[in-house]
Write an enzyme that holds these catalytic residues in place. Sequence first.
Site, PDB file in Angstrom:
ATOM      1  N   ASP A 118      10.583  73.490 -64.258  1.00 11.99           N
ATOM      2  CA  ASP A 118      10.403  74.003 -62.898  1.00 11.99           C
ATOM      3  C   ASP A 118       9.029  74.654 -62.789  1.00 11.99           C
ATOM      4  O   ASP A 118       8.653  75.473 -63.644  1.00 11.99           O
ATOM      5  CB  ASP A 118      11.493  75.018 -62.553  1.00 11.99           C
ATOM      6  CG  ASP A 118      11.414  75.473 -61.102  1.00 11.99           C
ATOM      7  OD1 ASP A 118      12.028  74.809 -60.254  1.00 11.99           O
ATOM      8  OD2 ASP A 118      10.736  76.482 -60.835  1.00 11.99           O
ATOM      9  N   GLU A 161       9.909  71.019 -56.807  1.00 14.21           N
ATOM     10  CA  GLU A 161       9.062  71.278 -57.974  1.00 14.21           C
ATOM     11  C   GLU A 161       9.834  71.171 -59.275  1.00 14.21           C
ATOM     12  O   GLU A 161       9.411  71.691 -60.310  1.00 14.21           O
ATOM     13  CB  GLU A 161       8.428  72.674 -57.861  1.00 14.21           C
ATOM     14  CG  GLU A 161       9.396  73.838 -57.948  1.00 14.21           C
ATOM     15  CD  GLU A 161      10.072  74.198 -56.630  1.00 14.21           C
ATOM     16  OE1 GLU A 161      10.599  75.315 -56.519  1.00 14.21           O
ATOM     17  OE2 GLU A 161      10.063  73.362 -55.702  1.00 14.21           O
TER      18      GLU A 161
END
Length: 251
Positions: A118, A161
């Site tokens: 992430d 993301e």
Amino acid sequence: MVRFGDYSPGAQVGIMIGLATISANLLALLFFFTIGFDRPEQVIIGTTCTTVLVSAPLGAFLVSLNFKMKQVAAQLDHETRTDSLTGLSTRTEFYLQVQRHMQLCDPSKGAGGVLYIDADHFKRINDAYGHAIGDAVLQELGILIRSILGEWDHAARFGGEEFAVFLEGADLGKAKWISHRILSATRGIAGHLRVDGLNVTVSIGVAIHEPHQTLDEVLVAADQCLYSAKNQGRNRVVLAESMLSGTDHLA
């Protein structure tokens, strides 16, 4: 003018038959008035020429149309399998490829390692520098991940993301090593983009596939490690074994 492909299949067939019939009749009349059809060989020559002259352009048109359809189908297939921004696989393709690999491997052994990645504080990057820079960061992450993968490894952008990586046959040591390579290389993205004040880091959760474990189960384990990495300040790697022992593996 309406494109040929916009007509219904029945209309397309009717148009082709009509054009072929008109062309054949015109050619037959031309041959009749030029060479005549008094002898059998003349009939054969006229029929052969008419067939070739009518079928050649029609065949070329159909071959060209079929080629274009294959190109469009291949492009659509690529787009459904590949994330357009990062060049990595889509989530669906990742599941398809990794589950296929798990089915082929020895069920008494683990298939490899899974990394859940992430980008840290990505919303802040978008808010502070704009979505164009945010997209550039994701593109750089995609390039970075692809450059580190082995031949049988697989990576995907899961959305936003978040990224997932499958390391074929990797044990905890190799998965940790790859994770820290990604962690370290990510810190160089800001310098590569040459954006003042930009800071790009990632948090990574790592889990190893156990015998008879499903892909969803190992992804959940990696996601739990990722959650732990975020809670501990981000910009680090947390492995499944460190979750059990209470210690974290930091970069």
